[in-house]
Design a protein around this motif. Structure first.
Motif, PDB file in Angstrom:
ATOM      1  N   GLY A 289      67.605  51.069  -7.183  1.00 32.77           N
ATOM      2  CA  GLY A 289      68.299  49.422  -7.573  1.00 32.77           C
ATOM      3  C   GLY A 289      70.115  49.744  -7.148  1.00 32.77           C
ATOM      4  N   GLY A 290      70.218  50.227  -8.202  1.00 35.05           N
ATOM      5  CA  GLY A 290      71.933  49.842  -8.607  1.00 35.05           C
ATOM      6  C   GLY A 290      72.773  50.079  -6.718  1.00 35.05           C
ATOM      7  N   VAL A 291      71.672  50.927  -6.508  1.00 31.52           N
ATOM      8  CA  VAL A 291      72.298  51.293  -4.855  1.00 31.52           C
ATOM      9  C   VAL A 291      72.972  49.997  -3.971  1.00 31.52           C
ATOM     10  N   VAL A 292      71.159  49.321  -4.188  1.00 36.90           N
ATOM     11  CA  VAL A 292      71.183  48.260  -3.677  1.00 36.90           C
ATOM     12  C   VAL A 292      72.065  46.886  -4.260  1.00 36.90           C
ATOM     13  N   ALA A 293      72.244  47.133  -4.999  1.00 34.20           N
ATOM     14  CA  ALA A 293      72.715  45.976  -5.973  1.00 34.20           C
ATOM     15  C   ALA A 293      74.463  46.331  -6.010  1.00 34.20           C
ATOM     16  N   VAL A 294      75.066  47.932  -4.818  1.00 32.94           N
ATOM     17  CA  VAL A 294      76.116  47.479  -5.301  1.00 32.94           C
ATOM     18  C   VAL A 294      76.673  47.583  -3.884  1.00 32.94           C
ATOM     19  N   LEU A 295      75.276  47.523  -3.349  1.00 33.61           N
ATOM     20  CA  LEU A 295      75.812  47.115  -0.950  1.00 33.61           C
ATOM     21  C   LEU A 295      75.582  45.724  -0.927  1.00 33.61           C
ATOM     22  N   LEU A 296      74.999  44.837  -2.080  1.00 39.14           N
ATOM     23  CA  LEU A 296      75.260  43.821  -2.123  1.00 39.14           C
ATOM     24  C   LEU A 296      77.059  43.164  -2.618  1.00 39.14           C
ATOM     25  N   ALA A 297      76.909  43.386  -3.473  1.00 34.33           N
ATOM     26  CA  ALA A 297      79.139  43.550  -4.071  1.00 34.33           C
ATOM     27  C   ALA A 297      79.782  43.544  -3.346  1.00 34.33           C
ATOM     28  N   LEU A 298      79.437  44.641  -1.825  1.00 31.46           N
ATOM     29  CA  LEU A 298      80.098  45.135  -0.792  1.00 31.46           C
ATOM     30  C   LEU A 298      80.136  44.039   0.029  1.00 31.46           C
TER      31      LEU A 298
END
Length: 206
Positions: free
Chosen positions: A77-86
């Motif tokens: 989920g952290g990768v998804v979260a970084v994609l959201l932040a980007l």
């Protein structure tokens, strides 16, 4: 934190939002909480439109509450979260990354290859996830969301070296280390984890 802010919890490859339930219960006083399940993981119905972490990012975006959200994310989920932040920094107020790769090469930093054991234990999980190699290492400097990194010092899946790399590259990040925790320490030690997250989410400023 404003009354309009919702804390959205993203699970790891286990796929069940219930992983975060003990922590979410302890943070309920901060506002509304929502724990997402990943389609096709942990017994949740699959979604044929999802074939990559980027697809899962778009699926998650469509389920974020209106207005800025606080996102707390474990492992995958952290990768998804970084994609959201980007991609959608205006939709995120604060970010918490827990025992994740964050989109960097964990293997090169000493992380164990967990995939064979994972597939043996959960043969029905979507294969796209096992093969996805999303690399965000060159874009971490673009993340402007205030970020708390929560790590164990003995996690074989996402070792502390990963956290230090993220700390170095994320412009606004802080690291907290839980000594002796497993990869799933967020679910196993909810009192400690919730207290650290509460401090981060309650901080004033953008």
């Amino acid at each position: 934190m404003t009354d309009a802010t919702t804390i959205t919890f993203l699970p790891g490859a286990g796929g069940r939002g219930s992983f975060w339930a003990p922590v979410a219960q302890r943070l309920a006083g901060l506002g509304a909480t929502r724990c997402l399940d990943w389609p096709g993981f942990g017994g949740a119905p699959p979604d044929p439109s999802i074939g990559s972490l980027d697809d899962l990012h778009r699926w998650t975006l469509s389920r974020l509450p209106p207005g800025p959200a606080d996102v707390v994310a474990q492992s995958m989920g952290g990768v998804v979260a970084v994609l959201l932040a980007l991609g959608q920094p205006d939709r995120l107020r604060r970010l918490v990354l827990v025992a994740t790769s964050g989109g960097v090469d964990v293997g090169a930093l000493g992380g164990a290859d967990w995939r064979p054991e994972y597939l043996a234990a959960l043969p029905g999980v979507p294969r796209w996830f096992v093969n996805d190699r999303t690399d965000l290492s060159g874009r971490l400097g673009e993340v402007r969301v205030p970020t708390l990194l929560l790590w164990s010092d003995v996690d074989p899946v996402s070792p502390l070296a990963v956290a230090h790399l993220l700390l170095e590259r994320l412009p606004d990040a802080r690291l907290e280390i839980l000594r002796g925790g497993s990869h799933a320490f967020a679910g196993e030690r909810p009192d400690e984890v919730a207290a650290l997250i509460r401090t981060h989410l309650a901080a004033s400023g953008p």
